[in-house]
Design a protein around this motif. Structure first.
Motif, short mmCIF file in Angstrom:
data_model
loop_
_atom_site.label_atom_id
_atom_site.label_comp_id
_atom_site.label_asym_id
_atom_site.label_seq_id
_atom_site.Cartn_x
_atom_site.Cartn_y
_atom_site.Cartn_z
N ARG A 78 0.35 1.21 -5.79
CA ARG A 78 -0.78 0.75 -5.00
C ARG A 78 -0.65 1.56 -3.70
O ARG A 78 -1.20 1.34 -2.67
CB ARG A 78 -0.94 -0.52 -4.77
CG ARG A 78 -1.38 -1.00 -6.07
CD ARG A 78 -1.68 -2.55 -6.23
NE ARG A 78 -2.51 -3.22 -4.87
CZ ARG A 78 -2.50 -4.72 -4.86
NH1 ARG A 78 -1.65 -5.50 -5.65
NH2 ARG A 78 -3.16 -5.10 -3.92
N PRO A 312 3.27 -5.06 -3.85
CA PRO A 312 2.83 -3.56 -4.00
C PRO A 312 1.64 -3.45 -3.07
O PRO A 312 1.34 -2.59 -2.95
CB PRO A 312 2.74 -3.36 -5.41
CG PRO A 312 2.45 -4.55 -5.99
CD PRO A 312 3.10 -5.49 -5.34
N GLY A 313 0.96 -4.64 -2.63
CA GLY A 313 -0.25 -4.60 -1.95
C GLY A 313 -0.20 -4.78 -0.56
O GLY A 313 -0.73 -3.71 0.21
N TYR A 316 5.13 -4.38 1.13
CA TYR A 316 6.46 -3.79 0.22
C TYR A 316 7.52 -3.62 0.99
O TYR A 316 8.01 -2.44 1.38
CB TYR A 316 5.68 -2.44 -0.13
CG TYR A 316 6.48 -1.98 -1.67
CD1 TYR A 316 7.84 -2.46 -1.94
CD2 TYR A 316 5.61 -0.93 -2.22
CE1 TYR A 316 8.49 -2.22 -3.23
CE2 TYR A 316 6.41 -0.57 -3.48
CZ TYR A 316 7.90 -0.90 -3.81
OH TYR A 316 8.38 -0.83 -5.28
#
Lengths: 398, 398
Positions: A78, A312-313, A316
């Motif tokens: 992402r 991952p959004g 991280y």
């Protein structure tokens, strides 16, 4: 031969009550995975001195870090979404376009178990290299029995291969799966998914927020989990003051996490219920949002943990020294408070009383720092401060 | 054999004008220390393909970072002072008690040249490992001819041994030495120190601030430096709006640094004079002060650089990827702007037109990243993103 003695420790630092105690010119010994002696080197019993030894050459030693909030099993990438968010696009608009949690759900469902495990193990290995010896890992990118179970398979695989201790948490109430009616999904969680998977996890977590699960929906999921003897965790009051912390306190949850919009009465309730406030500065940093005033949270008397929130959004991060630096430099904690929160606080939030401190009977989870004081972690926030890591009595290579 | 060709580059990113241009499926070739070809791999001239090669396996490549503001030669340790400052003690109170810059002056004067050089070289080596290929280093902890010259000896020693390019700056106007009359020290700088040491440096810098050198005192020092053909740098408007940026612009300085309190008119003046705004987020981070709004600074049209400000008191950073992450996450820059500022911006501030971009004729200063996009540097702010570093055509080991 496995080292079972640290000698020539300049100072070790360990949580005691709500502060940090330091012992100078120290030694620490362990047998198997358990510390059996810690104190001034001058008092080291003669019988322990011939154990295999790491000479710390005057360096500082702290307990292994406990990362009590991660979503580190995921597929996909992402980073492009991150760049668009920096460019001003709203999370809602990105989510409507197929981004956000749903993008990770789709990628995680699609990815083979082995691929997910390889990527997750690489993340945990980097965490361990930076001193983390206990990692909580949440599901929540599966959102049905098959794929939540697959995430638990991945977590089991990581647990089998990683040099550190893994604590699994069921977070099927992370988001509503696309195309599933909201009422039906909560019923499914309560009647089917949580009962089906409860024996594979230590905790159940819910993303309680007006934008996710309501207080009432969250309560239904958590109550069935409690009946299955799971500990409870709540993503609480992150995006708005939605009542998550109050719910966590009322259910005697182990942790209430995020707390960006928690009120003083919420923190007071958490203190009374013995619920740990898990603060995750990476989520503020990566979203360019204000940081929680962790010094003020600490002041209320609630127990505080800090964690990476590795996902991952919105955060991280993988390394607890960086989280400690953020806690000190951005959240107003003192270096001692941040160390407490990264060790004892994390352990308390996972209800693990056998770690997060350097004392006889505790797990031999130890970090030998490069320098002679843990303040280096925030003094030099981009430094590499970890010399050796001992996890469950075993020195990690490298 | 020295590699002189990067192949299989997923994408390289390079500043052009005020933006970042990317070239996909690319190759970069160099001869000696100079790039002689860069572009799509499909267009690589046949004669270059048999050079010794590093296969980038689809990774991204960016120009070597230019760290244009450091004080990395110093003796002593100020971590305890940092901890006291976090505890609420003011810089003034610490300085009165023998801390602050004067503590570093005393420790640097007392330290043997070889010891200072060893520590400085270790810092520069860590910088290089993280992708920095050009480092500006300031004096300013000597404050007399003997000890400022000793610092230059150290800088020369680092320059001889370090794998990267070093740019020396004379900052004898960093603080007033203890026990020396202020009027007398400025006279001494103008009549003696600057003339004595000018031929050993590229730049002269002054800490222009009501708490340090006044605008008038700064101007006198900078004017004699300009007569000696030195480029000018100014610590400007850091602690208050003291007139430093306006002075830098009026003298056509190469850089005005910090700028926390610069007004829009100051930035406009810097733009007109071609003076680069060097922003140092580490100083804000370590002092728990508000960050400069770098996006707004960029918007004025002034050229922007970002740098570590590596120093033992207020910004003990060494790595440019971390500075890029701070620029994006805390100062509001886009990833492209931050990359520009960390490469071309830094080079412009040092008046080095031969670097900070990937183009024919530029120095072969190159960083192969682990991933396929430079956005990773802020997406994963605690990650290690550097795979290979090529400095002046030479791949660094490791």
């Amino acid at each position: 031969m496995t080292a079972r003695l640290l000698t020539n420790i300049g100072r070790f630092f360990t949580p005691r009550d709500r502060s940090i105690r330091s012992v100078e010119d120290a030694a620490i010994a362990w047998d198997g995975d358990t510390i059996d002696w810690a104190g001034p080197a001058s008092e080291l019993p003669a019988g322990l001195a011939d154990r295999d030894t790491i000479d710390c050459e005057g360096r500082a030693v702290v307990p292994g870090f406990v990362d009590s909030h991660t979503h580190l099993v995921f597929g996909g990438d992402r980073s492009a979404e991150f760049a668009r968010r920096l460019g001003g696009e709203s999370y809602e608009s990105l989510a409507d376009g197929g981004g956000g949690i749903q993008a990770t759900v789709a990628a995680t469902r699609a990815a083979p178990t082995e691929e997910l495990a390889r990527a997750a193990l690489a993340r945990v290995s980097r965490m361990a290299t930076a001193g983390t010896t206990t990692v909580e890992i949440k599901t929540g990118y599966g959102l049905d029995v098959e794929h939540e179970a697959k995430m638990l398979d991945v977590i089991d695989a990581v647990d089998a291969d990683a040099p550190v201790d893994i604590v699994p948490t069921l977070l099927a109430a992370h988001a509503f799966p696309r195309g599933v009616d909201r009422v039906e999904y909560v019923r499914f969680l309560v009647d089917e998914l949580v009962p089906a998977l409860a024996d594979r996890v230590a905790f159940c977590d819910v993303f309680c927020d007006p934008a996710a699960f309501s207080v009432e929906e969250s309560a239904r999921v958590l109550e069935v989990a409690a009946k299955k003897d799971l500990g409870l965790r709540v993503h609480a009051d992150q995006l708005s003051h939605g009542g998550g912390a109050a719910l966590a306190a009322s259910l005697g949850a182990a942790s209430a996490d995020h707390l960006d919009h928690a009120a003083e009465a919420d923190l007071d309730a958490l203190r009374r219920s013995g619920t740990v406030a898990v603060l995750v500065p990476g989520a503020s940093l990566s979203s360019r949002l204000p940081f929680v005033d962790a010094a003020a949270v600490w002041q209320t008397g609630v127990e505080v943990a800090i964690a990476t929130d590795c996902n991952p959004g919105t955060s991280y991060l993988e390394t607890m020294p960086f989280v400690i630096a953020l806690a000190v430099l951005e959240m107003g904690m003192s270096p001692d408070q941040a160390l407490w929160a990264a060790t004892r606080g994390g352990a308390r939030s996972l209800r693990l009383d056998d770690r997060g401190a350097i004392e006889v009977g505790a797990r031999a989870d130890l970090v030998v720092l490069e320098g002679d004081h843990h303040v280096d972690l925030s003094y030099r926030p981009d430094g590499n401060h970890v010399r050796h890591v001992i996890a469950g009595g075993v020195p990690l290579p490298g």
